[in-house]
Design an enzyme around this catalytic site. Sequence first.
Site, PDB file in Angstrom:
ATOM      1  N   ASP A   1     -15.371   1.816   9.861  1.00  0.00           N
ATOM      2  CA  ASP A   1     -15.737   1.239   8.674  1.00  0.00           C
ATOM      3  C   ASP A   1     -15.451  -0.094   8.600  1.00  0.00           C
ATOM      4  OD1 ASP A   1     -16.353   2.035   5.645  1.00  0.00           O
ATOM      5  OD2 ASP A   1     -14.528   1.160   5.356  1.00  0.00           O
TER       6      ASP A   1
ATOM      7  N   LEU B   1       1.783  -8.979   5.019  1.00  0.00           N
ATOM      8  CA  LEU B   1       1.897 -10.345   4.721  1.00  0.00           C
ATOM      9  C   LEU B   1       0.672 -11.092   4.388  1.00  0.00           C
ATOM     10  CD1 LEU B   1       4.378 -12.804   4.778  1.00  0.00           C
ATOM     11  CD2 LEU B   1       3.684 -13.247   6.987  1.00  0.00           C
TER      12      LEU B   1
ATOM     13  N   LYS C   1       0.858  -1.232   0.176  1.00  0.00           N
ATOM     14  CA  LYS C   1      -0.111   0.017   0.033  1.00  0.00           C
ATOM     15  C   LYS C   1       0.952   1.173  -0.023  1.00  0.00           C
ATOM     16  CE  LYS C   1      -4.054  -2.099   2.054  1.00  0.00           C
ATOM     17  NZ  LYS C   1      -5.191  -2.032   2.983  1.00  0.00           N
TER      18      LYS C   1
ATOM     19  N   ASP D   1      -7.330  -5.391   6.806  1.00  0.00           N
ATOM     20  CA  ASP D   1      -7.593  -3.834   6.276  1.00  0.00           C
ATOM     21  C   ASP D   1      -8.045  -2.906   7.281  1.00  0.00           C
ATOM     22  OD1 ASP D   1      -8.214  -1.846   4.343  1.00  0.00           O
ATOM     23  OD2 ASP D   1     -10.135  -2.689   3.553  1.00  0.00           O
TER      24      ASP D   1
ATOM     25  N   LEU E   1      -1.871 -14.041   4.259  1.00  0.00           N
ATOM     26  CA  LEU E   1      -1.872 -15.236   4.965  1.00  0.00           C
ATOM     27  C   LEU E   1      -2.101 -16.677   4.194  1.00  0.00           C
ATOM     28  CD1 LEU E   1      -4.983 -14.316   7.077  1.00  0.00           C
ATOM     29  CD2 LEU E   1      -2.725 -14.576   7.844  1.00  0.00           C
TER      30      LEU E   1
ATOM     31  N   ASP F   1      -1.453   8.646   6.661  1.00  0.00           N
ATOM     32  CA  ASP F   1      -1.287   7.994   5.457  1.00  0.00           C
ATOM     33  C   ASP F   1      -1.622   6.546   5.600  1.00  0.00           C
ATOM     34  OD1 ASP F   1       0.413  10.091   5.067  1.00  0.00           O
ATOM     35  OD2 ASP F   1       2.468   9.085   5.651  1.00  0.00           O
TER      36      ASP F   1
END
EC number: 2.7.1.-
Length: 409
Positions: free
Chosen positions: A289, A223, A123, A309, A225, A142
């Site tokens: 969210d 990483l 990202k 996330d 899974l 960020d």
Amino acid sequence: MKLKQRVVVLCGVLLLLGLAKVFLLDGGEGSAASRRDLRAFRKMEASLLLAKGARLTHTLQSPWEVAAQWVGPREVYPDDTPELAAVLNALASARVERADVGYKGTQLKALLVLDGGQKVVFKPKRYNRDYVVEGEPYAGYDRHNAEIAAFHLDRILGFRRAPLVVGRFVNLRTEIKPVATDQLLSTFLMHGNNTCFYGKCYYCRESEPACAEGDIMEGSVTLWLPDVWPLQKHRHPWGRTYREGKLARWEYDESYCEAVKKMPPYDAGPRLLDVIDTAVFDYLIGNADRHHYESFQDDGGASMLILLDNAKSFGNPALDERSILAPLYQCCMVRVSTWNRLNLLKGGALSSAMRQATAHDPAYPVLTEPHLAALDRRLNGVLATVRQCMELQGAESTLIEDRMNLPHP
């Protein structure tokens, strides 16, 4: 002794016993549960500071094999991980074998394959300019910094349900473009002397690319899974509608938790307590969210709620969105182990632990001082919420003993 005096004495003894139980569960050291939680906390403290540039001391396994063996139904990594620094260093430095677009999700990312075949999600650094101080955006918002901070908060809280994340600097010209797929290459462009790409995602736009400073781009790598642990997606029972003028049931029905308790997988097993743990986690990082969540597939409700996330976190540090805590204050229950850990982190210990945990990271400083202060302030809000529940219905009904440990296969 007269009967009336005996009743008074008995009531006094019962009151003292009740207060003693609350004290022992409120960071005290007298009960077996509290002593166990204190030992786990001390172990966490001792392992927070990770060595830079660490490498495995043996060559029998790759860092990816080591990390894959950590994963179990109730944890992504164990509480005792002497190789963690070496695995994170490998994530931050291993050669990129392949680069492709990251399709799923709403935010820009790239899928990288590192030396040895390990998949990671990259990202890029992208400021969200909604929150500024003295004309500058908060570094803590960020997207990649939020992921890094959330992973280390997961370590500090002792949940161990978030995939490993570390900051990384990549050279787009020499590391990425030579191994990129045609699809990813087609999204590269130049803004002045800066190399940029916009990838493919729901909100990805050519007009809003992520740009390096020259060729060097800062970001985070998460990483992947192991494939032997396929994921299953679930709608979060306290998810928002995202439709103007339409509230979710939990937003107007204070008895909503009673209905949730009758629905599988929340009617048995650890899942509801996982949801409440996650509410605490999300409130601390400011993530409103989490409309869906993942567990391992075909788990019968026994595996953990995986903390995936976390990029939409650490936004406005002055805003404490209390509705994120709805699972906690509507169900009025929380794990004893979570309660004990939260009490051990009060008084500034949480922000101090976060500074120490992220000090090794290539993206350090990961969070700004306002965000660190927000962690401590929000923690006080969580503790106050649990105390209100205990005053309302008693400690016995609020603090739930659930230390479910499923063995590795």
